[in-house]
Design a protein around this motif. Structure first.
Motif, PDB file in Angstrom:
ATOM      1  N   TYR A  32       0.856  -1.212  -0.123  1.00 22.66           N
ATOM      2  CA  TYR A  32       0.020   0.017   0.009  1.00 22.66           C
ATOM      3  C   TYR A  32       0.810   1.122   0.004  1.00 22.66           C
ATOM      4  O   TYR A  32       2.381   1.287   0.185  1.00 22.66           O
ATOM      5  CB  TYR A  32      -1.184  -0.056   1.203  1.00 22.66           C
ATOM      6  CG  TYR A  32      -0.295  -0.087   2.452  1.00 22.66           C
ATOM      7  CD1 TYR A  32      -0.096   1.243   2.966  1.00 22.66           C
ATOM      8  CD2 TYR A  32       0.273  -1.086   3.014  1.00 22.66           C
ATOM      9  CE1 TYR A  32       0.468   1.206   4.565  1.00 22.66           C
ATOM     10  CE2 TYR A  32       0.753  -1.047   4.411  1.00 22.66           C
ATOM     11  CZ  TYR A  32       0.844   0.136   5.220  1.00 22.66           C
ATOM     12  OH  TYR A  32       1.562   0.217   6.319  1.00 22.66           O
ATOM     13  N   GLN A  36      -2.911   6.053   2.712  1.00 28.00           N
ATOM     14  CA  GLN A  36      -4.055   5.291   2.480  1.00 28.00           C
ATOM     15  C   GLN A  36      -4.674   4.797   3.571  1.00 28.00           C
ATOM     16  O   GLN A  36      -3.989   4.687   4.742  1.00 28.00           O
ATOM     17  CB  GLN A  36      -3.702   4.136   1.262  1.00 28.00           C
ATOM     18  CG  GLN A  36      -3.213   4.807   0.038  1.00 28.00           C
ATOM     19  CD  GLN A  36      -3.174   3.745  -1.095  1.00 28.00           C
ATOM     20  OE1 GLN A  36      -2.429   2.689  -0.855  1.00 28.00           O
ATOM     21  NE2 GLN A  36      -3.807   4.126  -2.275  1.00 28.00           N
ATOM     22  N   LYS A  94      -7.163  -4.557  -0.372  1.00 29.46           N
ATOM     23  CA  LYS A  94      -6.577  -3.545  -0.903  1.00 29.46           C
ATOM     24  C   LYS A  94      -6.845  -2.138  -0.187  1.00 29.46           C
ATOM     25  O   LYS A  94      -7.874  -1.795   0.002  1.00 29.46           O
ATOM     26  CB  LYS A  94      -6.926  -3.198  -2.210  1.00 29.46           C
ATOM     27  CG  LYS A  94      -6.403  -4.174  -3.268  1.00 29.46           C
ATOM     28  CD  LYS A  94      -6.874  -3.779  -4.764  1.00 29.46           C
ATOM     29  CE  LYS A  94      -5.939  -2.675  -5.323  1.00 29.46           C
ATOM     30  NZ  LYS A  94      -4.620  -2.737  -5.125  1.00 29.46           N
ATOM     31  N   SER A  96      -6.625   1.908  -0.227  1.00 28.82           N
ATOM     32  CA  SER A  96      -7.102   2.973  -1.274  1.00 28.82           C
ATOM     33  C   SER A  96      -6.976   4.288  -0.591  1.00 28.82           C
ATOM     34  O   SER A  96      -6.815   4.550   0.458  1.00 28.82           O
ATOM     35  CB  SER A  96      -8.285   2.463  -1.871  1.00 28.82           C
ATOM     36  OG  SER A  96      -9.249   2.661  -0.792  1.00 28.82           O
TER      37      SER A  96
END
Ligand code: NAP
Length: 246
Positions: A32, A36, A94, A96
């Motif tokens: 990452y 984020q 994930k 983001s």
């Protein structure tokens, strides 16, 4: 789109106050970018209950960390609050978000302005090389209600020791009078000169990142407008990059 949940185990926790906690857990997620956020969740009565949290950890670290406020009638945080070392926690695979250094235009001075848990994302950014390489000076301002909420002081002291001429760290504590802190909200302390007297003037070579209480962010955007600074957008670069927490 279905979320891919990755199971992780709690490594450690820091209780800054009765209800303000940093929790550290295994990092099993794909790479990452500092700044984020991801979703953190627990399996409760067969459902996975989750909320988004900015990562306080940095990408090169082998753990993940977030900081949260326990909301006693909340759906998730009272259960986070009961976790012990080695208990399971679920992380969205994930991370983001665009509150990252690559989205911030160049400048001379980087102002990182946080209230409450908004500090955490700046700890992540400051553990990476980018802000230190790109800006001559960095000002970190953390605004809290009470001094117990001044989290991550040891980490900030380490950063100051590593970058003695580059980092200024200011604390504003609004609901207690504490020595060596400013006893006013951040925008008010800018208006009355108590911040700029220490950190220098705000001008067009200043880049601001604002994180935390949306009212603080709105007040800061209005105030910075009086200096001719505008929101940074992909379509029109500016001097204010922001992340509202609610
Ligand atoms: P907060 O309420 O956002 O307060 C953090 C700092 O932001 C305070 O110094 C506050 O000043 C300041 N602030 C508020 N509005 C502002 C504005 N318009 N401009 C500039 N500064 C402003 O954050 P928090 O204490 O982290 O709490 C966040 C939420 O969690 C709140 O709903 C709170 O009730 C809840 N909570 C927090 C804790 C905790 O341990 N932090 C515990 C339980 C619940 P003022 O003092 O003047 O408002």
């Amino acid at each position: 789109m279905a979320i891919n949940w990755i199971e992780s185990k709690v490594i450690d926790q820091t209780r800054w106050t009765d209800d303000l906690v940093s929790i550290r857990f295994e990092n099993n997620i794909p790479p990452y970018i500092a700044g984020q956020f991801t979703k953190i969740g627990l399996k409760l009565d067969g459902d996975l209950i989750s909320r988004p949290y900015s990562l306080v950890s940095a990408p090169h670290e082998d753990f993940l960390e977030v900081i949260y406020v326990n909301v006693p009638d909340g759906k998730l945080t009272p259960h986070l609050h009961k976790l012990d070392t080695n208990d399971s926690i679920f992380v969205m695979d994930k991370a983001s978000g665009f509150f990252i250094m690559d989205e911030v235009p160049d400048g001379d001075k980087l102002w990182l302005v946080a209230t409450g848990t908004g500090l955490g994302v700046f700890i992540s950014l400051l553990k990476t090389d980018s802000p230190w390489k790109r800006f001559k000076e960095i000002v970190l301002i953390h605004g809290v209600r009470t001094s117990g909420e001044l989290a991550y002081q040891d980490q900030i002291k380490e950063l100051q020791a590593k970058h003695p001429n580059q980092l200024k760290y200011l604390q504003t504590v609004t609901r207690e009078k504490i020595d060596n802190t400013i006893n006013a909200r951040i925008p008010d302390a800018i208006k009355d000169g108590s911040i700029t007297n220490i950190c220098g003037e705000i001008n067009s070579s200043s880049q601001f990142m604002l994180c935390g209480n949306p009212d603080m962010i709105n007040d800061m955007v209005d105030l910075l407008g009086t200096y001719g600074l505008e929101r940074n957008r992909r379509s029109k670069p500016g001097n204010i990059t922001l992340e509202k927490y609610w």
